[in-house]
Design a protein around this motif. Sequence first.
Motif, PDB file in Angstrom:
ATOM      1  N   GLY A  88      27.412 -24.225  69.227  1.00 16.64           N
ATOM      2  CA  GLY A  88      26.171 -24.688  69.696  1.00 16.64           C
ATOM      3  C   GLY A  88      26.294 -25.509  70.792  1.00 16.64           C
ATOM      4  N   VAL A 468      20.749 -11.300  73.311  1.00 12.03           N
ATOM      5  CA  VAL A 468      20.671 -12.245  72.452  1.00 12.03           C
ATOM      6  C   VAL A 468      19.564 -13.015  72.733  1.00 12.03           C
ATOM      7  CG1 VAL A 468      22.756 -11.462  71.152  1.00 12.03           C
ATOM      8  CG2 VAL A 468      22.612 -13.572  72.542  1.00 12.03           C
ATOM      9  N   HIS A 469      18.505 -13.441  71.926  1.00 14.53           N
ATOM     10  CA  HIS A 469      17.730 -15.059  72.031  1.00 14.53           C
ATOM     11  C   HIS A 469      17.635 -15.504  70.852  1.00 14.53           C
ATOM     12  CE1 HIS A 469      13.458 -16.375  72.755  1.00 14.53           C
ATOM     13  NE2 HIS A 469      14.350 -17.163  73.595  1.00 14.53           N
ATOM     14  N   GLU A 470      18.627 -16.664  70.879  1.00 16.61           N
ATOM     15  CA  GLU A 470      18.514 -17.580  69.575  1.00 16.61           C
ATOM     16  C   GLU A 470      17.236 -18.340  69.368  1.00 16.61           C
ATOM     17  OE1 GLU A 470      23.349 -18.765  70.157  1.00 16.61           O
ATOM     18  OE2 GLU A 470      22.285 -18.284  72.147  1.00 16.61           O
ATOM     19  N   SER A 471      17.229 -18.593  68.157  1.00 17.14           N
ATOM     20  CA  SER A 471      16.226 -19.466  67.384  1.00 17.14           C
ATOM     21  C   SER A 471      16.234 -20.852  68.120  1.00 17.14           C
ATOM     22  CB  SER A 471      16.365 -19.798  66.112  1.00 17.14           C
ATOM     23  OG  SER A 471      16.130 -18.430  65.292  1.00 17.14           O
ATOM     24  N   LYS A 473      15.995 -24.902  68.608  1.00 18.75           N
ATOM     25  CA  LYS A 473      16.564 -26.158  67.867  1.00 18.75           C
ATOM     26  C   LYS A 473      15.390 -26.498  67.202  1.00 18.75           C
ATOM     27  CE  LYS A 473      20.537 -27.200  71.037  1.00 18.75           C
ATOM     28  NZ  LYS A 473      21.120 -28.171  71.830  1.00 18.75           N
ATOM     29  N   LEU A 534      23.260 -11.202  67.688  1.00 14.96           N
ATOM     30  CA  LEU A 534      22.565 -12.319  67.031  1.00 14.96           C
ATOM     31  C   LEU A 534      21.113 -12.089  66.961  1.00 14.96           C
ATOM     32  CD1 LEU A 534      24.564 -15.166  68.926  1.00 14.96           C
ATOM     33  CD2 LEU A 534      25.032 -14.061  66.547  1.00 14.96           C
ATOM     34  N   HIS A 536      17.099 -11.046  68.606  1.00 15.63           N
ATOM     35  CA  HIS A 536      16.332 -11.545  69.458  1.00 15.63           C
ATOM     36  C   HIS A 536      15.079 -12.220  69.039  1.00 15.63           C
ATOM     37  CE1 HIS A 536      13.870 -11.862  73.105  1.00 15.63           C
ATOM     38  NE2 HIS A 536      14.612 -11.146  74.163  1.00 15.63           N
ATOM     39  N   TYR A 537      15.064 -13.674  68.762  1.00 14.15           N
ATOM     40  CA  TYR A 537      13.932 -14.500  68.300  1.00 14.15           C
ATOM     41  C   TYR A 537      12.704 -14.344  68.854  1.00 14.15           C
ATOM     42  CZ  TYR A 537      11.295 -18.665  67.497  1.00 14.15           C
ATOM     43  OH  TYR A 537      10.132 -19.388  66.921  1.00 14.15           O
TER      44      TYR A 537
END
Length: 742
Positions: A88, A468-471, A473, A534, A536-537
């Motif tokens: 992270g 990838v597009h992470e969630s 925070k 991961l 794509h949010y």
Amino acid sequence: MEKKLLGLLGSEDYIPSNVPELLSQLGMKPNQQQVLQSLLKSLEKQGKIVRTKGNRYIVAKEADLVPGVIQITRGGRGFVQPDEAGLGEISIPDSKTETAMHGDRVLVRLDVKPGQQEKSGSVVKVLERRRSQFVGTLQRSRQFLHVTPDDPRLPGAIYVPEPRDVGRKPNVGDKVVVEITHWDSRKTAPEGEIIEVLGSPDEEGVDMLSVLRHYELPLHFPKNVLHEANTIAKSRPDNQPSAQECAGRVDCRPHNVITIDPDDAKDFDDAICIQRHGDQWKLWVHIADVSHYVLPGSALDVEAKKRGNSTYLVDRVIPMLPEALSNELCSLKPNVDRLTKCVEFVLSKDGHVVSSKFYAAVIRSKRRFTYKEAYGIIQVPPTNETEQMLHDAHAMAQKIRQQRFKDGSLDMDFPENKIRLDEHGKVLRIERIENDESHQLIEEYMLLANEAVAGRLMGLNRPSVYRVHESPKEKKLSDFREEVLSHRVQCGNLTHRPEVQKLLHRLSTLPIGPALKIGFLRSMMRARYAVEPLGHYGLAKPKYTHFTSPIRRYADLVVHRSLFDKVELNAGVAKQIAEHISATEKNSADAERDSKEVKLYAYLKAQIASKKPQPYAALVTDVRNFGFFVDVPDLGLSGVVPLSAIRDDFYVFDQASRQITGRHTRRVIRLGDNVVVQIYKLDSLKKQVDFQLVVPKEEFPRSRKSERPERRERDRSEIKSAPPRKPGHGHKRAQQGKKRKR
């Protein structure tokens, strides 16, 4: 040897040791000391181990030391993406970045506190400089020459000696390229030397040359790369693939294949065809077969990988591949044979994917449409077979789009601005590009293909790269939620996607909505490339990659090779590629933004000089005690309206209601208000834009005319004593851009 050494240093009974002791513990001979020292130096540079006092070595992780790449904001804060996946992001306060510069590989000491949610730390060492050369303005103080960098994320001044052997003598105020030669401490200014003089910033072409040099964008391809591309093109005299190359491919030339692209595009890398089959539909998504011509390890491949992607500056394109391929042999132009990689879908009548298959094909596009032409056609009844297919494609795309949002996809599209220049490189006009139904038609089919290819790669378990597009925070979502609630807008728990969708829909109906939408966009993570799928949010897709633009993105070329050409890709190599192309994409996005800004700044400076600034509609996006921030859609810029620039009244800031109110006029300005502004001040070095509120004459209070002079003078003094605005504060949106690349 590396594995054995790291195993020793990471063992529970290991005591920090020096080189002779390590030599003995590893069972190495005395004459192998140089080999060990070389390995230790390499691992230390990578940030995997650390040398402590007494020249003893330990594993960096054991001392809460983490290597990674730092990104520095224009406000000075740093954010480190660790090398190790899953750790992270680490936040670095501006006072703890040391001599790290944007993009450097650094070693960070974690600041571990009980109950702390967000990881934070401080830079203890710069492991590797991403770059050492920068563009800036030459200036002279009483005793020294110094260069002020164009990039506000860099040190305020770089001291330089009198330049020598640079081709031309620079004058104070000239744009130059400076190389940093020495910078050991944050407490002292860096030292450097001028290596190139670009010229006066007012000279034609110097503005764009500065952008090219700053972002290290190449103006030309190496000779061996051009030779390879031209050899490939010339071996096909009619600029079409040979019959032998077409053999063994699925022949889609009889199909009614079309392309839809911007009016000034030349690299057409996607085409579609759709046909009814009973109560179902068949959709073909064709993508230019770049991997057929660009082979792994070739000169073309090495250069394409280095560039990572094409860069679209305001006045030119810096292509990933030479024009002989990008605009000709690979481009899916009409009425010529072209090789493609195809995803063929069977769709239900309501737009669900029934099945999909993947193969190499050959096509012959029937027509090239611009977005404007396609939009015009789908607004009226069709007159021929091709137009009917366009209508069918549009209807199906809208069904797929509706289902995508039903599945949780977030609607974060914003209009974009296209700057048109005259023959002298000056702004001629600014066009607003809306994400209309013609854009959506192509977008939905490209998203569908990207998702299908990602699923296929995951099923085959082949190393590749994914988009990838992470969630976001939780803290950022929580902070944004508090911001929304402070404006009395209903908002649920934003960690639940349905609540996010409800909020975005609600905001689309409110005057304050666009301003808050921008705030939500800023709370999201940046999309990137990774070897781990991961998901794509933003699109709500657990399986997603980039497949549809191999002419302009190296990621797509890698995916083509992995899926269709069965090129074996080592997981470690794939990780390096993913990190590299994430960096080149960010570099290109920054360059594209800056290329627009330098033209817009020149355009606005001319307005200031003419003393006839134009009025622009603007949206209030934040309110502070020193002024309010606005987004100006027609310029694609954000800036601040200082209270001192509002001449009709003295305004008072109310922190509780987050609004300012005119003391006499009682005029209220709050988040989401639509106002009219004009350019007031411009600082190209700090990249700050100040606007002035345009108040219609009828809104000026009559009582002000008879007001006593001493009262007006007192109001002015109160404005002057208001808290000053921090340099660079609040101007991030203009640099970040509003649309994330999917």
